[in-house]
Design a protein around this motif. Structure first.
Motif, short mmCIF file in Angstrom:
data_model
loop_
_atom_site.label_atom_id
_atom_site.label_comp_id
_atom_site.label_asym_id
_atom_site.label_seq_id
_atom_site.Cartn_x
_atom_site.Cartn_y
_atom_site.Cartn_z
N ASP A 38 83.34 42.29 29.14
CA ASP A 38 82.85 43.67 29.17
C ASP A 38 81.94 43.90 30.37
OD1 ASP A 38 84.24 44.23 26.88
OD2 ASP A 38 82.50 44.09 25.54
N ALA A 39 81.04 42.95 30.61
CA ALA A 39 80.11 43.09 31.74
C ALA A 39 80.85 43.08 33.06
CB ALA A 39 79.07 41.97 31.69
N VAL B 32 74.87 37.53 31.45
CA VAL B 32 75.21 36.85 30.21
C VAL B 32 75.09 35.36 30.52
CG1 VAL B 32 76.92 36.45 28.40
CG2 VAL B 32 76.85 38.67 29.58
N ARG C 37 81.74 39.53 25.63
CA ARG C 37 80.63 40.20 26.30
C ARG C 37 80.70 39.96 27.80
NH1 ARG C 37 78.15 44.32 24.61
NH2 ARG C 37 78.03 43.32 22.56
N ILE D 243 73.71 36.65 21.40
CA ILE D 243 75.14 36.70 21.08
C ILE D 243 75.54 35.35 20.49
CG2 ILE D 243 77.44 37.25 21.92
CD1 ILE D 243 75.37 39.46 22.35
N GLU E 165 82.77 35.85 20.92
CA GLU E 165 81.91 37.01 21.15
C GLU E 165 81.24 36.92 22.51
OE1 GLU E 165 81.50 39.76 19.32
OE2 GLU E 165 83.11 39.01 18.04
N ILE E 166 80.82 35.72 22.88
CA ILE E 166 80.17 35.55 24.18
C ILE E 166 81.12 35.88 25.32
CG2 ILE E 166 79.15 33.84 25.75
CD1 ILE E 166 78.11 32.41 23.17
N GLU F 49 72.75 42.80 35.45
CA GLU F 49 73.14 42.49 34.08
C GLU F 49 73.58 41.04 34.03
OE1 GLU F 49 76.37 44.08 30.71
OE2 GLU F 49 76.27 45.00 32.71
N TRP G 195 72.41 38.12 26.42
CA TRP G 195 72.94 39.21 27.25
C TRP G 195 71.82 40.20 27.48
CZ3 TRP G 195 74.45 44.25 24.89
CH2 TRP G 195 74.81 45.18 25.87
N ASN H 34 68.41 48.74 27.10
CA ASN H 34 68.94 47.43 27.47
C ASN H 34 68.08 46.73 28.49
OD1 ASN H 34 71.14 47.57 25.75
ND2 ASN H 34 72.48 48.51 27.27
N TRP I 271 69.49 40.45 24.22
CA TRP I 271 70.34 40.39 23.03
C TRP I 271 70.86 38.97 22.82
CZ3 TRP I 271 70.32 44.70 20.19
CH2 TRP I 271 70.01 45.90 20.82
#
Length: 274
Positions: free
Chosen positions: A125-126, A204, A122, A113, A118-119, A202, A218, A106, A111
């Protein structure tokens, strides 16, 4: 004393002295430390420390008498314990190496998205992986879908700082309203976006106002994480400066620093070049 067996025990993490003492105990036990030294060939100055090491590791036992007598853990129990330890270590290594490999991959990949749902999934999740700090820039329209994830992060002690276009209604976060506000920015750029940095490790970032055509990146790639994190940080710097020195700054640059925005206006909008 069998040299091949000594080498085998060394492969099971015994020292040479420990292997010799353990084999001596198997030959005759219970036995005193003096007798162990004589039987094993380990110097008396070293034999008691070696016996203590075997006891600490569970490979030998000691009586509480005078003199102290020593006996070995039976070989079947010793090997069963070593097998359990080895299997546990392998399981931990499998999981740890898999996680490390995924994290390493990663850090090299950005990635793509697609789709607003979906964005934002994500992003949630982050946020769920955040440990120290969440920096977030978002519009009021998207705030409800991230509320629970952010509240959970704040609840476990993570600092949550938000640059908001509109009112996200996040009482658990430090919220800075963006200037100019949502209407002006939406008019200038033709849409809205979300930008997230988690623990400066990390990110997004992307457009969320185009429905299924929304696009975001991401990544844990440091070449992207650093500038995206700093993008949010610089908006926070401006918010703090306006809070402390609004009159002076607006006297030079206009309300909401409009003259700066006119000078460095958007060359592109959400849908592409403008």
């Amino acid at each position: 004393m069998n040299p091949d067996l000594i080498r085998t025990l060394q492969r099971l993490d015994f020292t040479e002295y420990e292997a010799k003492v353990y084999l001596a105990l198997l030959e005759q036990a219970p036995v005193s430390g003096y007798a162990v030294a004589r039987q094993s060939g380990v110097p008396r100055s070293k034999v008691y420390g070696t016996l203590d090491g075997l006891i600490a590791r569970g490979a030998a036992l000691a009586s509480h008498g005078e003199p102290t007598l020593y006996a070995p853990l039976p070989p079947a129990e010793l090997l069963a314990g070593r097998r359990r330890e080895a299997e546990a270590a392998i399981r931990e290594a499998e999981q740890g190496l898999a996680d490390y490999a995924a994290s390493s991959a990663n850090r090299r990949v950005i990635w793509d998205i697609t789709g607003r749902d979906e964005i934002l999934m994500r992003v949630r999740d982050a946020i769920g992986r955040a440990e120290r700090r969440v920096l977030l820039q978002l519009w009021q329209e998207d705030a409800p879908l991230l509320r629970d994830a952010l509240a959970a992060a704040a609840g476990r002690g993570t600092e949550v700082i938000v640059v908001a276009y509109g009112d996200p209604d996040y009482p658990f976060a430090r919220v800075y309203p963006h200037e100019p506000g949502a209407d002006r920015i939406t008019e200038e750029y033709g849409g809205r976006w979300v930008i997230l940095s988690v623990d400066a490790a990390e990110i997004v970032a992307g457009i969320v106002s185009l429905g299924d055509e929304s696009r975001a990146a991401w990544s844990q790639h440091p070449g992207l994480v650093m500038p995206i994190t700093q993008q949010i940080a610089h908006d926070l710097y401006i918010a703090e400066l306006l809070e402390a020195h609004r009159e002076t700054l607006e006297a030079t640059f206009g309300p909401g620093l409009v003259r700066l925005r006119e000078r460095f206006g958007p060359p592109v909008g959400v849908g592409g070049p403008r």
